[in-house]
Design an enzyme around this catalytic site. Sequence first.
Site, PDB file in Angstrom:
ATOM      1  N   ARG A  26      42.366  34.043  38.531  1.00  0.00           N
ATOM      2  CA  ARG A  26      43.797  34.380  38.421  1.00  0.00           C
ATOM      3  C   ARG A  26      44.459  33.957  39.722  1.00  0.00           C
ATOM      4  NH1 ARG A  26      46.620  39.830  36.410  1.00  0.00           N
ATOM      5  NH2 ARG A  26      45.956  38.851  34.468  1.00  0.00           N
TER       6      ARG A  26
ATOM      7  N   LYS B 232      41.925  32.274  55.905  1.00  0.00           N
ATOM      8  CA  LYS B 232      41.708  31.336  57.034  1.00  0.00           C
ATOM      9  C   LYS B 232      42.258  29.957  56.690  1.00  0.00           C
ATOM     10  CE  LYS B 232      37.292  33.528  58.187  1.00  0.00           C
ATOM     11  NZ  LYS B 232      35.846  33.285  58.127  1.00  0.00           N
TER      12      LYS B 232
ATOM     13  N   ARG C  23      43.694  45.452  34.067  1.00  0.00           N
ATOM     14  CA  ARG C  23      43.009  45.277  32.781  1.00  0.00           C
ATOM     15  C   ARG C  23      42.200  43.977  32.679  1.00  0.00           C
ATOM     16  NH1 ARG C  23      46.844  48.819  31.917  1.00  0.00           N
ATOM     17  NH2 ARG C  23      47.985  47.402  33.239  1.00  0.00           N
ATOM     18  N   THR C  24      42.801  42.864  33.072  1.00  0.00           N
ATOM     19  CA  THR C  24      42.089  41.593  32.885  1.00  0.00           C
ATOM     20  C   THR C  24      40.813  41.588  33.734  1.00  0.00           C
ATOM     21  OG1 THR C  24      44.182  40.500  32.461  1.00  0.00           O
ATOM     22  CG2 THR C  24      42.318  39.075  32.954  1.00  0.00           C
TER      23      THR C  24
ATOM     24  N   HIS D 256      48.063  32.594  29.887  1.00  0.00           N
ATOM     25  CA  HIS D 256      47.067  33.668  29.968  1.00  0.00           C
ATOM     26  C   HIS D 256      46.244  33.611  28.667  1.00  0.00           C
ATOM     27  CE1 HIS D 256      45.110  37.244  31.077  1.00  0.00           C
ATOM     28  NE2 HIS D 256      46.119  37.991  31.430  1.00  0.00           N
TER      29      HIS D 256
HETATM   30  N1  ASP Z   1      49.083  41.792  32.494  1.00  0.00           N
HETATM   31  C1  ASP Z   1      49.847  40.707  31.952  1.00  0.00           C
HETATM   32  C2  ASP Z   1      49.758  39.479  32.837  1.00  0.00           C
HETATM   33  O1  ASP Z   1      48.954  39.442  33.732  1.00  0.00           O
HETATM   34  C3  ASP Z   1      51.244  41.088  31.636  1.00  0.00           C
HETATM   35  C4  ASP Z   1      52.121  41.481  32.794  1.00  0.00           C
HETATM   36  O2  ASP Z   1      51.674  41.480  33.951  1.00  0.00           O
HETATM   37  O3  ASP Z   1      53.290  41.766  32.527  1.00  0.00           O
HETATM   38  O4  ASP Z   1      50.460  38.526  32.597  1.00  0.00           O
END
Ligand code: ASP
Length: 318
Positions: free
Chosen positions: A116, A95, A66-67, A144
């Site tokens: 991320r 590397k 999703r993100t 987040h």
């Molecule tokens: N998608 C959210 C996160 O990246 C929640 C999860 O992974 O539980 O933190």
Amino acid sequence: MGMTIDSMNNPFFQQDILSSEQYTKDNLNILVKVSHQMKEVVEKHGSLDLLKGKLITALFYEPSSRTFASFVAAIQRLGGGFIPLQGITYSSVTKGETLEDTVRTFACYSDAVVIRHPEVGSAKKAAAASTVPVINAGDGVGEHPTQSLLDYYTIVERFGKIDGLTISMVGDLLNGRTIHSLIKLVSLYPSVKINLVSPEILKLPEVILDKIKKKVKIFVTDRLDSVIAKSDVVYVTRVQKERFTDLNLYEKLKHYYIVTPQLLKKAKKSTIIMHPLPRVGEISADVDSDPRSVYIKDQMRNGVYTRMALLSLILSRN
Ligand code: ASP
């Protein structure tokens, strides 16, 4: 668009977004307004060209559905381009390249970097190395801050306010970065009451609790059934398997809470059930059709509108 924000009033222009601590009531108001405008524009016209000519790197060292996809959707709906780096296994990271060198590179190719990474503090480290704004899309068990933005927007959209609400946060409060970010945001409102619902071993980290309890009323329990009737928001999270070294312990805890239609009989009609997703059994599928569930449609769509708002404020002056 109807409202424009001049550069003096745009607190996000060219800023990094690393933690929810950067949000204030005032800058959240701006984000809510712009998110709402993005929603209207997308519903009417599908896209706009605010980010025409801009390029954004999406640098993802940890899994994401999703993100990642909602950032890409937000960039494309704003007319921008993106450099996707999701399969980090195929990049120079394998590397042995340092995070700093990788980020410096993408800062030369693009106008912002969304990152991320599994380490707490990695986004801050990336920002220190970068010449373009860095957005934290999840740093390990840290924060987040764009998820908390969409969560905040979803609550405000439904209730018209945060003041006076009772918010129950449920599940893995120790490792859940969405919780760590959202709790900082809602505790900007002193009349909020927060129920922290978790097994003892997955309690909210003390460093966060100590700060929050000075600001709002907190009630700590391991019993979801004891707080459900009084909750306006029930924010459920999964037990974060990837943060466990002892998988037997994870197995014991993973279904500590399961939200079912039976349990929801105790909840108010106006209550909303939220989840950042993915869920792995902590909300049963037969809750999805309950009108109080907002984790599928509302939270997901709002993820695009709020990220559109944030990106456009960071990358365009007004
Ligand atoms: N998608 C959210 C996160 O990246 C929640 C999860 O992974 O539980 O933190």
